[in-house]
Design an enzyme around this catalytic site. Structure first.
Site, mmCIF file in Angstrom:
data_model
loop_
_atom_site.group_PDB
_atom_site.id
_atom_site.type_symbol
_atom_site.label_atom_id
_atom_site.label_comp_id
_atom_site.label_asym_id
_atom_site.label_seq_id
_atom_site.Cartn_x
_atom_site.Cartn_y
_atom_site.Cartn_z
ATOM 1 N N ARG A 93 0.846 -1.186 0.000
ATOM 2 C CA ARG A 93 0.000 0.000 0.000
ATOM 3 C C ARG A 93 0.889 1.247 0.000
ATOM 4 N NH1 ARG A 93 -3.484 -0.367 5.164
ATOM 5 N NH2 ARG A 93 -4.152 1.684 4.454
ATOM 6 N N SER A 106 0.532 4.079 1.870
ATOM 7 C CA SER A 106 0.600 4.896 3.080
ATOM 8 C C SER A 106 2.017 4.887 3.659
ATOM 9 C CB SER A 106 -0.384 4.375 4.124
ATOM 10 O OG SER A 106 0.076 3.165 4.694
ATOM 11 N N LYS A 119 -3.590 -7.872 10.726
ATOM 12 C CA LYS A 119 -4.955 -7.644 11.214
ATOM 13 C C LYS A 119 -5.905 -7.243 10.089
ATOM 14 C CE LYS A 119 -4.143 -2.886 12.881
ATOM 15 N NZ LYS A 119 -5.096 -2.131 12.067
ATOM 16 N N ASP A 120 -5.385 -6.835 8.927
ATOM 17 C CA ASP A 120 -6.232 -6.468 7.788
ATOM 18 C C ASP A 120 -6.620 -7.665 6.928
ATOM 19 O OD1 ASP A 120 -6.091 -3.784 8.497
ATOM 20 O OD2 ASP A 120 -4.383 -3.376 7.176
ATOM 21 N N THR A 139 -11.194 7.236 17.198
ATOM 22 C CA THR A 139 -10.754 5.925 16.736
ATOM 23 C C THR A 139 -11.634 5.490 15.576
ATOM 24 O OG1 THR A 139 -10.512 3.580 17.288
ATOM 25 C CG2 THR A 139 -12.190 4.790 18.489
ATOM 26 N N SER A 194 -12.111 2.279 15.060
ATOM 27 C CA SER A 194 -12.315 0.865 15.369
ATOM 28 C C SER A 194 -13.483 0.646 16.324
ATOM 29 C CB SER A 194 -11.027 0.307 16.002
ATOM 30 O OG SER A 194 -11.279 -0.898 16.694
ATOM 31 N N ARG A 197 -11.410 8.511 10.415
ATOM 32 C CA ARG A 197 -10.621 7.780 9.428
ATOM 33 C C ARG A 197 -9.365 8.585 9.143
ATOM 34 N NH1 ARG A 197 -12.322 4.391 5.382
ATOM 35 N NH2 ARG A 197 -10.081 4.205 5.084
ATOM 36 N N GLY A 198 -8.463 8.006 8.377
ATOM 37 C CA GLY A 198 -7.278 8.744 7.959
ATOM 38 C C GLY A 198 -5.994 8.084 8.412
ATOM 39 N N ASN A 199 -4.876 8.562 7.873
ATOM 40 C CA ASN A 199 -3.574 7.996 8.227
ATOM 41 C C ASN A 199 -3.125 8.529 9.588
ATOM 42 O OD1 ASN A 199 -2.516 10.606 7.785
ATOM 43 N ND2 ASN A 199 -1.977 10.147 5.666
ATOM 44 N N VAL A 200 -1.954 8.098 10.014
ATOM 45 C CA VAL A 200 -1.460 8.472 11.345
ATOM 46 C C VAL A 200 -1.349 9.992 11.482
ATOM 47 C CG1 VAL A 200 0.529 8.349 12.902
ATOM 48 C CG2 VAL A 200 -0.288 6.278 11.751
ATOM 49 N N THR A 245 -3.017 12.337 9.926
ATOM 50 C CA THR A 245 -4.359 12.924 9.985
ATOM 51 C C THR A 245 -4.958 12.737 11.380
ATOM 52 O OG1 THR A 245 -4.731 12.493 7.636
ATOM 53 C CG2 THR A 245 -6.679 12.838 8.999
ATOM 54 N N ARG A 246 -4.823 11.527 11.928
ATOM 55 C CA ARG A 246 -5.450 11.230 13.222
ATOM 56 C C ARG A 246 -4.794 12.022 14.361
ATOM 57 N NH1 ARG A 246 -7.729 5.096 13.059
ATOM 58 N NH2 ARG A 246 -8.172 5.035 10.841
#
Length: 330
Positions: free
Chosen positions: A22, A24, A92-93, A136, A138, A162-165, A167-168
């Site tokens: 991916r 990211s 985990k995906d 989160t 999740s 949502r979003g990447n690290v 963004t969060r």
């Protein structure tokens, strides 16, 4: 020069192996680590091939788009078409059923499986102010955070993000949220562990099945490559995640369902002699939680590890776990 045999049908060991990943930052960091290890064991150059997955472009919440496989389908399709030689996933995906034509060649040693809090002003979870907004993506984290807060007289508001690290964590830096919860392993691989303000104990929040572990996948027809990649496999990690994923599979839940699981090895002195598997299923508001554990001898095969997961799943279903999972296939 290298004495390594040709891999995947290639006759020229100078031909790069193509690693599908991916795009990211986290995926690229993880894949870069694996690429270095593969160069070591094969003597071959490795080039990263960036692939965009549906999970990367959709802005919907994971539970809405199905969760299961949204980050891996495009990588698997590229493998099956022969556009890449192997791929790296966050374990985990991965959906719990292995597709025909692909093999899980290696599960390297697992990183820290815990969830981590990144909060404003260096606050720990228990120091957060009344009504703190915690982000989160999740449902699993939401369920357990809300349950913990309720049982300890804390008031929090779990906010779906949502979003990447970047963004969060940006939601915290901007003041929009008081804290976010992320996987400790991902922050470690990005070199950002110093931003963690609290590591959440697994007794408080069980991680996602397979969290902290990576999966290296290749085509079943690439026997030589699969054998070389297998040198990166950690048998204890594979046994643990096999038990966790068997639990998830037996619950018939997708990877965005509110299910947590962790298998850890228990030692008597220096001798590892037991495996403990813990599982949790909860409603996202935290009002209902089914949390159980099972302990048995360290499994010596994939089937033994999977049996442990199925046994715990059966006990959890008997306690009402099915009614707490929105994704359960009926």
């Amino acid at each position: 020069m290298t004495d390594n045999p040709p891999l995947g049908g290639e006759t020229d060991t100078s031909t790069p192996l193509r690693l599908g990943t991916r795009r990211s930052k986290l995926a690229m960091a993880q894949s870069g680590m694996v690429a270095d290890a593969v160069r070591e064991v094969t003597g071959r150059p490795v080039e990263l091939v960036e692939i965009t997955t549906y999970g990367d472009v959709s802005r919907e919440q994971l539970a809405q788009i199905g969760g299961t496989g949204v980050f891996v389908a495009a990588l698997r399709e590229a493998l099956l078409r022969g556009e890449v030689d192997f791929a790296v996933h966050s374990l985990k995906d991965l959906p719990t059923t292995q597709p025909e034509g692909l093999v899980l060649a290696a599960v390297p040693p697992r990183e820290d499986p815990r969830d981590a809090l990144v909060a404003r002003d260096g606050l720990t979870f228990e120091q957060l102010p009344r009504g703190a907004r915690i982000g989160t993506g999740s449902p699993r984290r939401m369920a357990q955070l809300n349950a913990y807060a309720r049982s300890h007289g804390l008031e929090i508001e779990a906010v779906a993000i949502r979003g990447n690290v970047d963004t969060r964590i940006g939601f915290v830096r901007s003041g929009e949220l008081d804290a976010v919860v992320l996987a400790a392993a991902g922050l470690s691989r990005l070199g950002r562990s110093d931003e963690v303000t609290d590591f959440l104990p697994v007794d408080t929040v069980l991680p996602a099945p397979g969290q902290g572990a990576l999966a290296i996948e290749c085509a079943a027809t690439s026997a030589d490559l699969a054998a070389a990649l297998a040198e990166l496999d950690d048998p204890y990690t594979r046994i643990a995640v096999t038990a966790e994923r068997a639990l998830l599979n037996a619950l018939e839940a997708g990877c965005s369902a509110p299910v947590g699981a962790l298998a850890d090895l228990l030692a008597d002195g220096q001798v590892v002699n037991e495996l403990r598997l813990r599982g949790v299923v909860g409603s996202t508001d935290g009002t209902s939680l089914v949390q159980l554990s099972i302990t048995g001898p360290v499994p010596t095969s994939h089937d033994d590890a999977a049996a442990l997961g199925r046994e715990l799943a059966a006990e959890m279903l008997a306690k009402g776990a099915a009614g707490l999972m929105g994704e359960r296939a009926l």
